[in-house]
Design an enzyme around this catalytic site. Sequence first.
Site, mmCIF file in Angstrom:
data_model
loop_
_atom_site.group_PDB
_atom_site.id
_atom_site.type_symbol
_atom_site.label_atom_id
_atom_site.label_comp_id
_atom_site.label_asym_id
_atom_site.label_seq_id
_atom_site.Cartn_x
_atom_site.Cartn_y
_atom_site.Cartn_z
ATOM 1 N N GLU A 31 0.724 -1.181 -0.035
ATOM 2 C CA GLU A 31 0.068 -0.126 -0.058
ATOM 3 C C GLU A 31 0.763 1.289 -0.078
ATOM 4 O O GLU A 31 0.490 2.257 -0.452
ATOM 5 C CB GLU A 31 -0.903 0.004 1.169
ATOM 6 C CG GLU A 31 -1.733 1.206 1.111
ATOM 7 C CD GLU A 31 -3.255 0.980 1.583
ATOM 8 O OE1 GLU A 31 -4.274 1.875 1.519
ATOM 9 O OE2 GLU A 31 -3.772 -0.022 2.067
ATOM 10 N N THR A 32 1.985 1.152 0.728
ATOM 11 C CA THR A 32 2.704 2.294 0.746
ATOM 12 C C THR A 32 3.278 2.780 -0.753
ATOM 13 O O THR A 32 3.186 3.628 -1.025
ATOM 14 C CB THR A 32 4.046 2.177 1.793
ATOM 15 O OG1 THR A 32 3.593 1.872 3.039
ATOM 16 C CG2 THR A 32 5.068 3.137 1.599
#
Length: 155
Positions: free
Chosen positions: A75-76
């Site tokens: 997700e980062t």
Amino acid sequence: MGEQHSVKFPQEVLDEYASLGVDLPSLFSAGHLGTRMGVQILEASAERVVGTMPVEGNTQPYGLLHGGASAVLAETLGSVGAMLHGGAHKLAVGVDLNCTHHRGARSGLVTGVATPVHRGRSTATYEIVITDEQDKRVCTARLTCMLRDAGNSTG
């Protein structure tokens, strides 16, 4: 683990954000959670985001890399790509994340590479491939972010 390092951004992107008074490398750090987990972003553009994370400290009780840790890395990286695609006047907000875990990792670093699947005006979707130090695929993830106007940060 939380040490500062230099992320490689395209110069035109650095210039665009600097003209708005935004320190892009600080904005695209891995945040508090990523820092605690040792996430480091090595390269970032709308076309490709690369980052690493240590397995040590991010394991489940069996000693394997925790699936949630892979999700944080994915997700980062996908969010950074989506924000760079959206540009300085957009915010990327994750709306869907799915991860398929292929094999375990017990030590070393895992590396994630996020590449775009779709880059539209209101959404961006990235595929994130996470591999171990032997270049074996540990996880494949897909993240879709909604792109919102930066001035519209409320619900």
